[in-house]
Design an enzyme around this catalytic site. Structure first.
Site, PDB file in Angstrom:
ATOM      1  N   SER A   1      40.679  61.654  49.944  1.00 46.54           N
ATOM      2  CA  SER A   1      41.166  61.568  51.326  1.00 46.54           C
ATOM      3  C   SER A   1      42.168  62.606  51.769  1.00 46.54           C
ATOM      4  O   SER A   1      42.538  62.607  52.936  1.00 46.54           O
ATOM      5  CB  SER A   1      41.756  60.176  51.573  1.00 46.54           C
ATOM      6  OG  SER A   1      40.725  59.223  51.556  1.00 46.54           O
TER       7      SER A   1
ATOM      8  N   SER B   1      40.347  60.042  54.493  1.00 45.92           N
ATOM      9  CA  SER B   1      40.971  59.257  55.541  1.00 45.92           C
ATOM     10  C   SER B   1      42.171  59.968  56.190  1.00 45.92           C
ATOM     11  O   SER B   1      42.686  59.475  57.187  1.00 45.92           O
ATOM     12  CB  SER B   1      41.443  57.919  54.980  1.00 45.92           C
ATOM     13  OG  SER B   1      42.379  58.111  53.949  1.00 45.92           O
TER      14      SER B   1
ATOM     15  N   LYS C   1      51.356  60.709  57.458  1.00 47.47           N
ATOM     16  CA  LYS C   1      50.167  59.881  57.653  1.00 47.47           C
ATOM     17  C   LYS C   1      50.649  58.455  57.914  1.00 47.47           C
ATOM     18  O   LYS C   1      51.630  57.998  57.275  1.00 47.47           O
ATOM     19  CB  LYS C   1      49.321  59.944  56.382  1.00 47.47           C
ATOM     20  CG  LYS C   1      48.014  59.149  56.443  1.00 47.47           C
ATOM     21  CD  LYS C   1      47.182  59.388  55.174  1.00 47.47           C
ATOM     22  CE  LYS C   1      45.862  58.627  55.208  1.00 47.47           C
ATOM     23  NZ  LYS C   1      45.064  58.863  53.987  1.00 47.47           N
TER      24      LYS C   1
END
Lengths: 125, 484, 491
Positions: C182, C158, C83
């Site tokens: 997330s 997210s 990420k």
């Protein structure tokens, strides 16, 4: 009943505060903010909010403030505020130098440097 | 002292702790490096980095707390003080607000009448130092050097118990001495490792309520602290006597003009929004740990001073000078151990000639050019009459220049005192004979001429004759003349 | 190219590990195959901010050489995606933000280091909500991420880029971060397995901070077995993170073998209310029935302060982030406004231009709740309620071993659906947020479909119960095949 932290924080900023744009502590939480408050908050946070964004920002922030106001309903007398989820204590490190000079590599990312200094618009003191 | 007004002063002293590495990172803390060569990613507040506490700062803070009789917190926490300034890379300073590591301490100074006066120390807490800015070097820009960012600080806050600039200086000096004694700070005000801000207010004598205070900053010498406070007191009294009000503000001391001025930069409503730092956990300190630190404390200045007066029969003033610096006190004791002479002689030499020589060369006792044992050797030679006090000064200078021990210099330069009575008598006779007019004047009653004759004998002997003996022999012989 | 390499993307991590071990294919082949897929498919998903082609190929060659020399760690040759919130040395690290659009990190996050040391091969950095603030991956400066099950819909957030990449078989596993859900919520919305470990289990060093007392690094994979393999490498004390816990790391893979018999599963009374889509509720109930059929004992538990968890979170997280993001000021790195007039202008414009609207809102919310006069009423109060919520979990865990329920209130929603009212978006996290507030481990596993869109089952355990959570999840995945389903366009 304000905590020591709050009292001290207030003493610290009481003499610096000018204009009192933020309202003093009230028992019922406010459920909306006005433009002046939002502008004050934006200034504190060093965020430029464009004129055409202000109204939307005020609206959305007010919704959030309204939403979190529910917290005032909770019965929290004698509850110790949780700062960390696990009950741990700090593990200090030994006093040893472990970093060496890497300035040039690090500063290759910097927006404005000269002679090894980071540059900002001149500050008057 | 103004009878109508009472001065109230509180001091906030920031002292840099002399650790090798920074409070929250492993970068070095040494002073004077090229800009930004001692600022690692943690100090620079890069995305994703985290602080880890240096164990030595805990020990140093504990030492300080114990030295001022304070309470050491079993549990203390770090808080973020949020504000924006270029020398503060993260946009917050890691400090302590609630639950500081040290609280409720005290130390004692002397009031105007010479009595002990207790000054409360509200708290001492740990925090990180910010970087430095230079404003004159770059066109239309300020340059930021973050080497200093992350250096550990101990902020020591006094109760507003001080009532004059003189008291303030005493307190400040005591703190200065203590932190150096403990080895937790080098107390170097020029390099910024010992900084003082003063909160000053006045109130009508007898009034309980405190007057509005101003905060004085940029006081980087003891002298400036005193002058700034005095100026500010005068300024505030004038305002109040004119019927005005004192504004609560921060003022900078201008040493060129000897005045304080309100800070020009618009001090924005600084709401610091303190909250406990979630990246750091509470610091837990056990009773065992505190005891270990307590056992490691050196003898503190007050105790040492009292002991010097008691053990060495020194005057309190001399004891105070010798104990103002722990290394100096150790030097003194080592010299005393090595010497048979009266300890006060040693003290005088240290306070006098040795200190003068160090001042002259701009060095301190750590770099002293004469070892304690060797100074003792010099004093012993005065004590046993090998040399006179005057010749000793010459020997001292030679020793200071590295020419050897006292014995070596005396030998090399042939400075042994002449103590042989016969030799002295011969020279005295010679001198008297060479100056018949002065002899006659002396006979006629001008006793002060003895000095002239002593001088002449000294010249004749290259200063090496024992002055006391010369004096005795001269008086005797000149006296005999008078009788003739 | 061997026949099996056509299917390489279809194999989960543990299967790929076995294939590499047997020499069925090389790390280079595997990496090349996936890079080709990424090239082909990323346009439709926008899951990647950066694809590190050259670095990946070089690392793959090194991995093959290491394996041949008998060296190489437990993840040797296995491709992953990070990420874009994890700092990666000499590689662009944007956090989905204009503020870091050109930020090349000078160092590696601990998580990145450990996975690389174990032999994993980074294929790139995945797209995300800006600074991890969001539940839809729509606030990214680089455009929204799309859900491979329906590209008109959000993959959640997210960690949307990570979940989309794994769901579309562009990569077998990806790292993510979870502050309010997330990892778990995007896993649920994309039919993948997402694990958030106990707070402090995995180092946060090098993970760009959003809310320091809530953030945790974790993984999104295709199965609990894959997650166990990765967690074993990522977890463990890190002296560079004061909040990291010094506690031995168990063999999570070995721990997968176990039985559901006698496991006490708590079902939260407050979960199955009007806020939960009825079809999601049905899928979750079915999943609970599966557990029960294997001997798990379902018990009702009470989390009385559940409905305060989202408001609590939206005081604590913005407060911490408002402070964490102050370092982005245009001085030492990141976006800097052109020709600033003075210092104030430098700050306000650099930050005003660099941050998107949601980030600015959260910073302002945080500034407000910490400000003089409001600290007690908001921040302090929220931390007290947080303690109550944590106590609720502790009481529940006295009676049960794991708490099970829905991960998200609805399946994947359409892009643009929830962006008008921030509060509507915030309520997506209602089931996941409690675990962050209490620092508990949580995992989401696929448990069904609603109109062709995945639904997730959420399991939460007591502190450091990753082993039993993974075991539970693994056993469930032995009995079901929801986690093996692949979106049509990406088979």
């Amino acid at each position: 009943m304000p905590t020591t932290l709050h009292k001290v924080a207030c003493i610290i900023c009481a003499h610096a505060s000018q204009g009192g744009a933020l309202r003093p502590n009230t028992p019922d939480l406010p459920v909306s903010l006005d433009k002046v408050q939002v502008q004050h908050i934006a200034a504190l946070a060093r965020l430029r909010v464009a004129d055409d964004e202000i109204a939307e920002t005020v609206d959305k922030l007010s919704r959030i403030v309204d939403f979190v106001a529910q917290l005032s309903q909770a019965a929290t007398d004698d509850v110790v505020p949780m700062a960390h989820p696990l009950n741990q204590v700090q593990r200090p490190r030994p006093d040893r130098i472990t970093e060496s000079n890497d300035r040039d590599r690090i500063q290759s990312n910097a927006p404005a440097i000269s002679d090894g200094f980071y540059l900002v618009p001149k500050v008057l003191e | 002292m103004n009878a109508a007004w009472e001065v109230v002063i509180g001091l906030e002293i920031h002292t840099q702790l002399a650790t090798r590495s920074k409070i929250f990172s492993g970068a070095p803390t040494a002073y004077g490096a090229e800009p930004n060569t001692q600022a690692c990613l943690v100090d620079l507040g890069y995305p994703g980095v985290l602080p880890v506490l240096n164990e030595e700062v805990i020990r140093m803070a504990c030492k300080f707390g114990l030295a001022v009789n304070a309470t050491i917190a079993k549990r203390s926490i770090f808080a973020r003080k949020n504000y924006f300034y270029p020398d503060l890379p993260k946009g917050y300073q890691i400090s302590q607000l609630e639950l500081p590591i040290v609280e409720h301490g005290e130390l004692f100074i002397k009031d105007a009448d010479g009595n002990d006066k207790r000054i409360g120390i509200t708290r001492a807490h740990l925090e990180e130092d910010a970087g430095k800015s230079v404003h004159e070097r770059f066109d239309r820009h300020s340059g930021i050097d973050l080497n200093r960012a992350g250096t550990p600080l101990l902020e020591i806050v006094s109760e507003p118990d001080l009532r004059s600039a003189k008291e303030a200086i005493q307190y400040m000096r005591k703190i200065h001495t203590i932190v150096r004694y403990l080895g937790i700070s080098d107390g170097n005000m020029q390099e910024g490792s010992f900084r003082c801000d003063a909160n000053v207010s006045v109130r009508p004598r007898g009034q309980q309520e405190l007057g509005t205070r101003s905060e004085l900053k940029n006081l980087n010498s003891f002298r400036f602290v005193e002058k700034a406070i005095n100026f500010e007191v005068k300024r505030q009294i004038e305002i109040l006597e004119d019927g005005g009000k004192v504004v609560q503000e921060t003022r900078l001391y201008d040493s060129d003009r000897d005045e304080t001025r309100a800070m020009r930069s618009k001090e924005e409503a600084n709401d610091y929004r303190y909250f406990p730092d979630p990246d750091l956990l509470p610091v837990a300190i056990s009773d065992d740990y505190i005891e270990t630190v307590r056992k490691s404390l050196p003898e503190l200045p007050d105790a040492k001073q009292q002991r010097f007066v008691g053990d060495y029969a020194l005057k309190p003033g001399d004891a105070a000078i010798l104990t103002a610096n722990r290394l100096l006190a150790d030097y003194f004791e080592e010299a005393a151990r090595h010497s048979d002479a009266e300890v006060r002689l040693i003290a005088n030499w240290i306070i006098g000639d040795l200190s003068a020589a160090m001042n002259r060369d701009g060095i301190d006792i750590g770099d002293c050019r004469i070892a304690a044992a060797d100074l003792a050797g010099l004093v012993d030679r005065i004590h046993d009459n090998t040399i006179s006090g005057k010749i000793a000064k010459e020997v001292f200078e030679a020793m200071w220049a590295g020419e050897g021990t006292a014995d070596e210099v005396i030998e090399t330069k042939g400075l042994r005192q002449i103590t042989d009575s016969a030799a002295i008598e011969t020279i005295v006779d010679k001198v008297i004979a060479a100056h018949p007019n002065q002899a006659a004047d002396y006979k006629a009653g001008k006793n002060k001429l003895i000095g002239f004759f002593v001088g002449e004998v000294m010249k004749e002997t290259g200063g090496k004759a024992n002055p006391a003996q010369v004096n005795d022999v001269l008086r005797s012989k000149l006296g005999k003349l008078a009788d003739q | 190219m061997s026949a099996s390499s056509r299917d390489l993307h279809a194999q989960p991590l543990t299967q790929l590990a076995a294939g590499l071990s047997r020499g069925d294919f090389s790390a280079l082949e595997l990496t090349q195959a996936l890079l080709a897929r990424i090239e082909r498919h990323n346009g439709s998903l926008n899951a990647f901010v950066t694809v590190t082609v050259d670095e990946a190929l070089a690392a793959a060659k090194r991995a093959d050489a290491d394996r041949a020399a008998g060296k190489g760690g437990v993840l040797n040759g296995l491709p992953i995606v990070h990420k874009d919130i994890f700092c990666t040395r000499d590689v662009l690290t944007t956090c989905g933000s204009r503020m870091l659009e050109n930020f090349v990190s000078p160092y590696d996050a601990t998580v990145v280091e450990r996975l690389a040391d174990a032999g994993a091969i980074m294929l790139g950095k995945s797209n995300m909500d800006e600074f991890a603030m969001g539940s839809s991956s729509e606030t990214s400066y680089f455009g929204p991420v799309r859900n491979p099950w329906d590209t008109e819909r959000s993959p959640g957030g997210s960690s949307g880029g990570s979940s989309a990449a794994v769901a579309a078989r562009l990569v077998p596993a990806a790292t993510g971060t979870d502050t309010g859900g997330s990892i778990r919520q995007p896993a649920a919305l994309t039919g993948t397995t997402g694990l958030k470990p106990t707070y402090g289990r995995v180092s946060r060093y090098g993970m760009i901070a959003f809310a320091s007392s809530l953030d945790q690094a974790g993984v999104i994979t295709r199965s609990a077995g894959d997650a166990a393999l990765l967690l074993g490498v990522m977890a463990g004390f890190d002296e560079r993170d004061s909040t990291s816990v010094d506690r031995p790391v168990p063999d999570y893979v070995a721990g997968l073998a176990g039985s559901l018999k006698g496991v006490r599963v708590g079902v939260v009374r407050q979960h199955f209310d009007a806020g939960l889509d009825e079809h999601c509720a049905a899928a979750v109930r079915e999943a609970l029935a599966v557990l029960e059929s294997q001997g798990a004992i379902l018990t009702e538990v009470d989390l009385p302060n559940l409905d305060l968890s989202v408001p609590t979170y939206y005081v604590v997280a913005p407060a911490e982030c408002s402070s964490n993001l102050s370092r982005f000021d245009g001085v030492r790195f990141g976006h800097r406004a052109d020709d600033p007039e003075d210092l104030m202008d430098l700050y306000c414009r650099s930050r005003g231009e660099g941050f998107g609207a949601e980030v600015k809102r959260r910073i302002m919310t945080g500034t407000y709740v910490l400000s003089a006069g409001y600290y007690d009423a908001y921040y302090l109060k929220a931390q007290q309620v947080r303690q109550l919520i944590s106590d609720d979990f502790r009481h529940a865990f006295a009676d049960v071993d794991v708490i099970a329920g829905p991960t998200a209130p609805t399946p994947a929603f359409k892009l643009g659906d929830k962006t008008d009212d921030p509060v509507t978006m915030y309520l997506n996290d209602i089931y996941t947020i409690g675990a962050n507030l209490a620092g508990l481990p949580g995992i989401s596993v696929p448990c069904g479909f609603v109109d062709g869109l995945p639904v997730g089952l959420h399991l939460v355990g007591p502190h450091f119960a990753e082993e039993s959570l993974l075991c539970c999840a693994h056993q469930y995945q032995q009995l079901t095949d929801w986690h093996e389903q692949c979106p049509g366009d990406y088979r």
